[in-house]
Design an enzyme around this catalytic site. Structure first.
Site, PDB file in Angstrom:
ATOM      1  N   GLY A   1       1.857 -14.864 101.381  1.00 34.27           N
ATOM      2  CA  GLY A   1       0.474 -15.089 101.777  1.00 34.27           C
ATOM      3  C   GLY A   1      -0.450 -14.040 101.184  1.00 34.27           C
TER       4      GLY A   1
ATOM      5  N   GLU B   1      -4.273  -4.130 101.013  1.00 32.87           N
ATOM      6  CA  GLU B   1      -4.846  -5.467 100.814  1.00 32.87           C
ATOM      7  C   GLU B   1      -5.644  -5.870 102.057  1.00 32.87           C
ATOM      8  OE1 GLU B   1      -1.924  -8.568 100.190  1.00 32.87           O
ATOM      9  OE2 GLU B   1      -3.451 -10.117  99.935  1.00 32.87           O
TER      10      GLU B   1
ATOM     11  N   ARG C   1       0.813  -8.529  93.994  1.00 29.94           N
ATOM     12  CA  ARG C   1       0.053  -7.407  93.431  1.00 29.94           C
ATOM     13  C   ARG C   1       0.347  -6.098  94.161  1.00 29.94           C
ATOM     14  NH1 ARG C   1      -3.688  -9.658  90.050  1.00 29.94           N
ATOM     15  NH2 ARG C   1      -4.435 -11.690  90.730  1.00 29.94           N
TER      16      ARG C   1
ATOM     17  N   CYS D   1       7.909 -11.971 100.588  1.00 27.85           N
ATOM     18  CA  CYS D   1       6.742 -11.422  99.906  1.00 27.85           C
ATOM     19  C   CYS D   1       5.755 -10.791 100.907  1.00 27.85           C
ATOM     20  CB  CYS D   1       6.101 -12.472  99.008  1.00 27.85           C
ATOM     21  SG  CYS D   1       5.213 -11.700  97.646  1.00 27.85           S
TER      22      CYS D   1
ATOM     23  N   PRO E   1      -4.745 -53.627  95.619  1.00 23.55           N
ATOM     24  CA  PRO E   1      -5.023 -52.300  95.040  1.00 23.55           C
ATOM     25  C   PRO E   1      -4.245 -52.078  93.739  1.00 23.55           C
ATOM     26  CG  PRO E   1      -4.583 -52.134  97.405  1.00 23.55           C
ATOM     27  CD  PRO E   1      -4.300 -53.555  97.030  1.00 23.55           C
ATOM     28  N   THR E   2      -2.998 -52.516  93.700  1.00 23.61           N
ATOM     29  CA  THR E   2      -2.190 -52.354  92.484  1.00 23.61           C
ATOM     30  C   THR E   2      -2.755 -53.204  91.349  1.00 23.61           C
ATOM     31  OG1 THR E   2      -0.230 -51.868  93.771  1.00 23.61           O
ATOM     32  CG2 THR E   2       0.137 -52.623  91.520  1.00 23.61           C
TER      33      THR E   2
ATOM     34  N   GLU F   1     -11.614 -37.349  84.520  1.00 27.36           N
ATOM     35  CA  GLU F   1     -10.953 -36.263  83.791  1.00 27.36           C
ATOM     36  C   GLU F   1      -9.591 -36.640  83.204  1.00 27.36           C
ATOM     37  OE1 GLU F   1     -12.092 -34.349  87.016  1.00 27.36           O
ATOM     38  OE2 GLU F   1     -10.177 -34.090  88.049  1.00 27.36           O
TER      39      GLU F   1
ATOM     40  N   LYS G   1       4.315 -39.079  93.357  1.00 27.68           N
ATOM     41  CA  LYS G   1       4.558 -39.333  91.934  1.00 27.68           C
ATOM     42  C   LYS G   1       5.495 -38.286  91.341  1.00 27.68           C
ATOM     43  CE  LYS G   1       0.655 -39.696  89.942  1.00 27.68           C
ATOM     44  NZ  LYS G   1       0.225 -38.667  88.987  1.00 27.68           N
TER      45      LYS G   1
ATOM     46  N   GLY H   1       5.535 -11.575 103.897  1.00 29.25           N
ATOM     47  CA  GLY H   1       6.387 -11.425 105.084  1.00 29.25           C
ATOM     48  C   GLY H   1       7.280 -10.192 104.999  1.00 29.25           C
TER      49      GLY H   1
ATOM     50  N   GLU I   1      13.025 -18.758  97.440  1.00 26.09           N
ATOM     51  CA  GLU I   1      12.935 -20.222  97.586  1.00 26.09           C
ATOM     52  C   GLU I   1      12.847 -20.949  96.249  1.00 26.09           C
ATOM     53  OE1 GLU I   1      10.654 -18.034  98.447  1.00 26.09           O
ATOM     54  OE2 GLU I   1       8.601 -18.734  98.194  1.00 26.09           O
TER      55      GLU I   1
ATOM     56  N   HIS J   1      10.582 -14.124  95.808  1.00 24.49           N
ATOM     57  CA  HIS J   1      10.575 -15.448  96.435  1.00 24.49           C
ATOM     58  C   HIS J   1      11.894 -16.188  96.164  1.00 24.49           C
ATOM     59  CE1 HIS J   1       6.237 -15.752  97.476  1.00 24.49           C
ATOM     60  NE2 HIS J   1       6.121 -14.867  96.505  1.00 24.49           N
TER      61      HIS J   1
END
Ligand code: GLN
Length: 538
Positions: free
Chosen positions: A355, A406, A463, A382, A191-192, A150, A17, A384, A510, A508
């Site tokens: 990560g 960490e 962090r 990051c 279904p639609t 919801e 979507k 990495g 990307e 980042h």
């Protein structure tokens, strides 16, 4: 006055979507209209920042430091825009605001209810986006599936909006699934039908159906959907599987989607030009030489967790007339079975993405060591970046027991430490170092060669940082910190001049990659991988 397009989803989630919404935006923008797009996420979280990638895929970071749903990535990539935090509305955000108003006594003694107080707040936040940015069309995507409890208040609010603003100003597009039964090859419409019935039950008749199917919608399927869902045949759009998502706008516009939207919303096109996009798509669709990149991560069987990384690699490879093939490597398996490292030899580049946490970290460090020792192009992002510093500290600078706090709060050499401003932070949501920050690049470095500038803005989400205490030792062992931020205090890029291509970024890159404008760091990395491949073959 701004017109509204509401995109709802039917049958099941994960239909694409977000891509469909972004593609509708692109189609309308190619007609010369000013487009803005926002996303409603009906979950109770205030933002998706704390949600596990297993449940939610990657977290996208906006320029202004908001942790957003990954659909923001589709919007930004397709439309080449930079969205802001106010473009995401969640149940959490709405309730937070309603409850704060209630505590301030702003409801003047009334009983506070879903209708009208919550629905009013939803409408207010949507209208506010339109007021601030004043687009010709604001596209509002509603996450989740019609029928979810919801999403009810949101659908109700938008039904009211349509009544208040009129049919010619608010359009409903329902994105739904038309499955094909393998055995008989028949496209099934039931279904639609059910999901449209569900929508009608809450007072919303969709104007347009966008049908996700495996193969193009058959004429008889279209006719049936039209009859049962009360949508004109030309307004039943086939959004069948394509090899490259950037083709979706072309597929849908070829069926007249742009025309029918303009007509229904009483809008005039100012130009009509998807030709540039079509040229780009036909270029990237041509078969190409492959370059293999290994992504060593923690959620590698759930590709949505690394969607922006993969997109950024594709953008870069296309620019270089290549196609990227991803070798997914599960970091934890590398830990348990070090011989699996040999698998990496089939890749021409190794990437360790962002990560959190200890699980798999030693596997990632082993992969980084492999890349460094075997002279294989490396890109670290990051986490990495931080782990590349740890690996270098341990194995080159000979700082035995070096680690990130960490991963090991009692590390003998805490080469990666908590950012000073993070000390004392207890609330986890939205409190990382987030968003676009100015990065200064040192002249004469590889980073400088890559960017061709000494100052860039890149997006962050972390962090921890390189512990400044260790910088002299790391540098004298040969690691170059080629970019910094915050007046030279934070390390942003590290590189190894003696290596074929070894570069990692605390930020980042990307998030700023676009299909026709790859991020420089990715372009340089993929280019190095292609050169490595040529070197191996010769
Ligand atoms: N866990 C690391 C940090 O918080 C890296 C974050 C990331 O990769 N986005 O600094």
């Amino acid at each position: 006055m701004t017109k509204y397009i509401i995109v709802t989803g039917g049958v099941l989630s994960g239909l694409g979507k977000g891509v469909t919404t972004a593609a509708i935006g692109l189609i309308l923008r190619s007609r010369g209209l000013r487009i803005d797009v926002c996303k409603i996420d009906p979950y109770l979280n205030v933002d998706p920042g704390l949600m596990n990638p297993f449940q939610h895929g990657e977290v996208w970071v906006t320029k202004d430091g908001y942790e957003a749903d990954l659909d923001f990535g589709h919007y930004e990539r397709f439309l080449d825009v930079e969205l802001t935090r106010d473009h995401n509305i969640t149940t959490g955000k709405i309730y937070l605001s309603v409850l704060e108003k209630e505590r301030r006594g702003e409801y003047l003694g009334q009983t506070v209810q879903i209708i009208p107080h919550v629905t009013d707040e939803i409408k207010r936040q949507i209208l506010e986006i339109a007021r601030i940015n004043n687009p010709d069309v604001l596209i509002v995507e509603i996450g989740g599936t019609t029928g979810d409890i919801e999403s009810m208040p949101f659908l109700e609010a938008l039904r009211q909006l349509r009544m208040e603003l009129g049919k010619e100003n608010v359009l409903f597009i329902h994105v739904t699934l038309v499955p094909t039964l393998e055995t008989v090859g028949e496209q099934k419409t039931k279904p639609t039908q059910h999901s449209v019935k569900e929508l009608r039950g809450i007072g919303i008749q969709p104007d347009i159906l966008v049908c996700r199917t495996r193969d193009p919608l058959l004429e008889e399927t279209r006719a049936k959907l039209s009859l049962f869902c009360d949508v004109a045949k030309r307004d039943v759009i086939s959004n069948h599987d394509v090899k490259i998502i950037y083709e979706v706008p072309l597929v849908m516009d070829a069926q007249g989607l742009g025309d029918t939207i303009l007509e229904k919303l009483n809008l005039r096109e100012r130009r009509h030009d998807l030709r540039d996009w079509a040229r780009f798509v036909s270029r990237i669709k041509k078969p190409k030489e492959k370059v293999t990149i290994a992504i060593v991560g923690k959620y590698t069987h759930l590709h949505d967790s690394y969607i922006s990384i993969v997109e950024a690699l594709k953008h870069a490879a296309w620019k270089l007339n290549h196609e990227v093939e991803i070798l997914w490597v599960e970091a934890e398996e590398l830990e348990e079975e070090p011989s699996l490292l040999e698998e990496l030899s089939s890749a021409e580049g190794i990437l360790v993405p962002g990560g959190f946490g200890a699980r798999g970290a030693e596997g990632k460090i082993a992969a980084i060591r492999y890349a460094r020792e075997k002279d294989v192009p490396y890109l670290g992002i990051c986490f990495g970046f931080q782990l590349a510093v740890v690996e270098f500290a341990r194995n080159v600078a000979k700082l035995e027991g070096a680690n990130s706090v960490e991963l090991d709060p009692k590390a003998k050499h805490p080469v990666i430490d908590l950012l000073p401003e993070q000390r004392g932070i207890e609330q986890l949501g939205g409190t990382m170092r987030l968003g676009e920050i100015k990065v200064s690049i040192k002249p004469g470095t590889k980073a400088h060669e890559i960017y061709g500038r000494t100052e860039v803005g890149e997006r962050h989400r972390h962090r921890y940082e390189v512990n400044p205490v260790y910088i002299p030792q790391l540098e004298s062992a040969g690691l170059v910190f080629s970019a910094t931020s915050d007046g030279g205090r934070r390390m942003e890029i590290c590189e190894l001049p003696s290596h074929f291509h070894f570069l990692a970024t605390q930020f980042h890159p990307e998030f700023k990659s676009r299909p026709r404008r790859p991020a420089p760091v990715f372009l340089a990395f993929v280019d190095a991988a292609i050169r490595k491949k040529a070197q191996r073959e010769s």
